[in-house]
Write a protein that holds these residues in place. Structure first.
Motif, mmCIF file in Angstrom:
data_model
loop_
_atom_site.group_PDB
_atom_site.id
_atom_site.type_symbol
_atom_site.label_atom_id
_atom_site.label_comp_id
_atom_site.label_asym_id
_atom_site.label_seq_id
_atom_site.Cartn_x
_atom_site.Cartn_y
_atom_site.Cartn_z
ATOM 1 N N ALA A 44 -9.842 -3.894 -3.574
ATOM 2 C CA ALA A 44 -8.459 -4.160 -3.972
ATOM 3 C C ALA A 44 -8.355 -5.525 -4.638
ATOM 4 O O ALA A 44 -7.651 -5.693 -5.640
ATOM 5 C CB ALA A 44 -7.550 -4.089 -2.756
ATOM 6 N N CYS A 102 -10.064 -5.516 -8.155
ATOM 7 C CA CYS A 102 -9.392 -4.727 -9.194
ATOM 8 C C CYS A 102 -8.459 -5.594 -10.053
ATOM 9 O O CYS A 102 -8.215 -5.288 -11.218
ATOM 10 C CB CYS A 102 -8.687 -3.543 -8.544
ATOM 11 S SG CYS A 102 -7.019 -3.291 -9.021
ATOM 12 N N ALA A 127 -5.345 -6.211 -10.020
ATOM 13 C CA ALA A 127 -3.939 -5.862 -10.249
ATOM 14 C C ALA A 127 -3.101 -6.557 -9.178
ATOM 15 O O ALA A 127 -3.408 -6.453 -7.993
ATOM 16 C CB ALA A 127 -3.757 -4.354 -10.166
ATOM 17 N N LEU A 134 0.075 -2.918 -6.542
ATOM 18 C CA LEU A 134 -0.726 -1.718 -6.268
ATOM 19 C C LEU A 134 0.211 -0.613 -5.801
ATOM 20 O O LEU A 134 1.393 -0.855 -5.567
ATOM 21 C CB LEU A 134 -1.738 -2.008 -5.158
ATOM 22 C CG LEU A 134 -2.811 -3.066 -5.459
ATOM 23 C CD1 LEU A 134 -3.574 -3.402 -4.190
ATOM 24 C CD2 LEU A 134 -3.785 -2.553 -6.520
ATOM 25 N N ASP A 150 -4.233 1.827 -8.831
ATOM 26 C CA ASP A 150 -3.888 0.761 -9.766
ATOM 27 C C ASP A 150 -2.756 1.298 -10.653
ATOM 28 O O ASP A 150 -2.967 2.246 -11.414
ATOM 29 C CB ASP A 150 -5.134 0.436 -10.619
ATOM 30 C CG ASP A 150 -4.870 -0.706 -11.588
ATOM 31 O OD1 ASP A 150 -3.686 -0.975 -11.895
ATOM 32 O OD2 ASP A 150 -5.852 -1.311 -12.047
ATOM 33 N N ARG A 206 -1.521 0.363 -13.290
ATOM 34 C CA ARG A 206 -1.726 0.241 -14.742
ATOM 35 C C ARG A 206 -2.458 1.460 -15.294
ATOM 36 O O ARG A 206 -2.275 1.846 -16.436
ATOM 37 C CB ARG A 206 -2.542 -1.029 -15.050
ATOM 38 C CG ARG A 206 -1.845 -2.314 -14.619
ATOM 39 C CD ARG A 206 -2.776 -3.493 -14.669
ATOM 40 N NE ARG A 206 -3.963 -3.303 -13.823
ATOM 41 C CZ ARG A 206 -4.927 -4.197 -13.662
ATOM 42 N NH1 ARG A 206 -4.869 -5.350 -14.303
ATOM 43 N NH2 ARG A 206 -5.956 -3.957 -12.873
ATOM 44 N N THR A 207 -3.322 2.058 -14.459
ATOM 45 C CA THR A 207 -4.131 3.189 -14.929
ATOM 46 C C THR A 207 -3.897 4.461 -14.112
ATOM 47 O O THR A 207 -4.324 5.544 -14.522
ATOM 48 C CB THR A 207 -5.626 2.857 -14.788
ATOM 49 O OG1 THR A 207 -5.874 2.551 -13.389
ATOM 50 C CG2 THR A 207 -6.018 1.645 -15.628
ATOM 51 N N ILE A 258 -8.455 3.167 -6.402
ATOM 52 C CA ILE A 258 -9.334 2.029 -6.185
ATOM 53 C C ILE A 258 -10.209 2.385 -5.001
ATOM 54 O O ILE A 258 -9.707 2.688 -3.915
ATOM 55 C CB ILE A 258 -8.485 0.774 -5.845
ATOM 56 C CG1 ILE A 258 -7.610 0.415 -7.039
ATOM 57 C CG2 ILE A 258 -9.379 -0.383 -5.432
ATOM 58 C CD1 ILE A 258 -6.519 -0.582 -6.705
#
Ligand code: ATP
Length: 365
Positions: A273, A276, A278, A281, A357, A359-360, A364
């Motif tokens: 985490a 990653c 970000a 989350l 994540d 954003r995508t 994770i």
């Protein structure tokens, strides 16, 4: 019996791409279920494998042999659709025998084969009836019989149980599994019903908007979804998704966006985490991975919430909890009983949480 390989298959209808660069390897004798929502491109994929649709790019191979240019009849696959399309004037026996009669096989050989298939499908006593005298499930068995009688290399099935009522669906699900074991043949099966996929498949391929999301055993797909789409599509009620931020420092934890809850992260997830990168989350928790307590349990991770709605379902109770702005669904024991507005505490099984994540939307791990 055949291994079916789909290599980089793309199929367009005008400007719309129904299947996009799909690669899928179905082992000989495997029960592969292609699962996805309506319009995902499942039927189109199956039709390309059957040869009734020509791919724009990519290819389909049977036992290593490219199928481009091979007509459907020469592919030796049996296609079973959601509509049974039986001949109404023929008896069940005549319907099943039809593909063999078209091949001009001797009558005794046909009879032997039809009766063997009828035995497998448990419809020997129905052979003299016409389709109108059969229930939906019985008609579907006759349609299956007509497909099985030829001993094809593979079966392609497109939502064959859709038109059956719930009880028959459940019955036919078990039958199909048994029939697959008896037949010992490759089965490529399309459905949008995740329960059907979970219960039937050796492996499930999840398709969304023409794009393959994940391929794996039912357990892999359920326990380790690769993205938020797969996580949300499989499971009922579906996985809860809660936006949160990662709190660093000595005790790495997830904190609800509005500060309403805090969940210390288990060791295996801490590093991933943090790595990653970000800031925000999404926590994913399945309804069955949350326990409810009337008083705060010991430990540092119980989250207070309020009962919003209670749905008793007989074998379990689904409890909707209000957690600040979010509603969290929990699968509780059938004996759970608390009035709306009651205070309760959630204990999340931290070994079974998922992180995404935003954003995508990728998991994770
Ligand atoms: P469902 O579960 O509803 O049967 P599906 O996953 O099987 O859906 P497909 O039937 O493969 O989906 O359709 C994928 C997409 O391609 C859809 O958007 C559909 O409208 C489109 N499509 C399918 N066949 C054609 C066609 N012959 N002409 C134009 N568009 C088509």
């Amino acid at each position: 019996m055949a291994r079916i390989q789909i290599h980089n298959l793309t199929k367009r209808f005008g400007a719309m791409t129904a299947v996009s660069d799909l690669t899928l390897d179905i082992a000989d004798r495997e029960f592969m279920v292609l699962l996805g929502p309506s319009g995902a491109g499942k039927t189109t994929t199956l039709r390309c494998v059957a040869g009734v649709e020509t791919p724009d790019a990519g290819e389909v191979l049977f036992d290593g042999r490219p199928m481009r240019g091979v007509p459907p009849a020469a592919r030796d696959v049996a296609f079973v659709f959601q509509t049974y399309a039986l001949y109404p004037r023929k008896t069940a026996y005549e319907n099943i025998a039809f593909p063999l009669e078209a091949r001009r096989l001797p009558r005794a050989a046909i009879d032997e084969r039809v009766r063997a298939v009828a035995r497998t499908l448990h419809i020997e006593h129905l052979l003299e009836r016409r389709p109108a005298q059969l229930s939906g499930g019985e008609q579907q068995r006759v349609a299956l019989g007509r497909a099985m009688v030829r001993s094809p290399q593979a079966f392609l099935m497109d939502e064959p149980l859709t038109n059956l009522d719930f009880k028959l669906r459940v019955e036919m699900r078990a039958e199909l599994k048994r029939i697959h074991e008896d037949l010992n043949t490759t089965l490529f099966y399309v459905t949008n019903d995740q329960v059907e996929a979970m219960s039937l498949a050796d492996r499930i391929a999840v398709l969304n908007a023409g794009v393959l999301q994940q391929v794996g055993t039912p357990e892999e797909i359920y326990d380790r979804p690769v993205n938020r789409f797969v996580a949300g599509f499989i499971g009922s009620p579906r996985m809860n998704f809660l936006p949160c931020v990662l709190e660093g420092g000595e005790h790495v934890a997830l904190v609800g966006r509005d500060g309403a809850w805090r969940l210390p992260l288990p060791a295996p997830l801490r590093e991933a985490a943090t790595a990653c990168g970000a800031g925000e989350l999404v926590l994913g928790v399945r309804p069955e991975d949350i326990a409810l307590h009337g008083v705060p349990p010991s430990g540092d991770d119980a989250i207070p919430a309020e009962v919003y709605a209670v749905e008793p379902l007989g074998d379990r109770t689904i409890v909707d909890l209000r957690l600040a702005e979010a509603i969290v669904k929990v699968r509780a024991a059938p004996t759970f009983d608390a009035p709306q507005g009651a205070r309760t505490w959630l204990a999340v099984d931290r070994a079974r949480i998922h992180l995404f994540d935003p954003r995508t939307d990728l998991a994770i791990v």
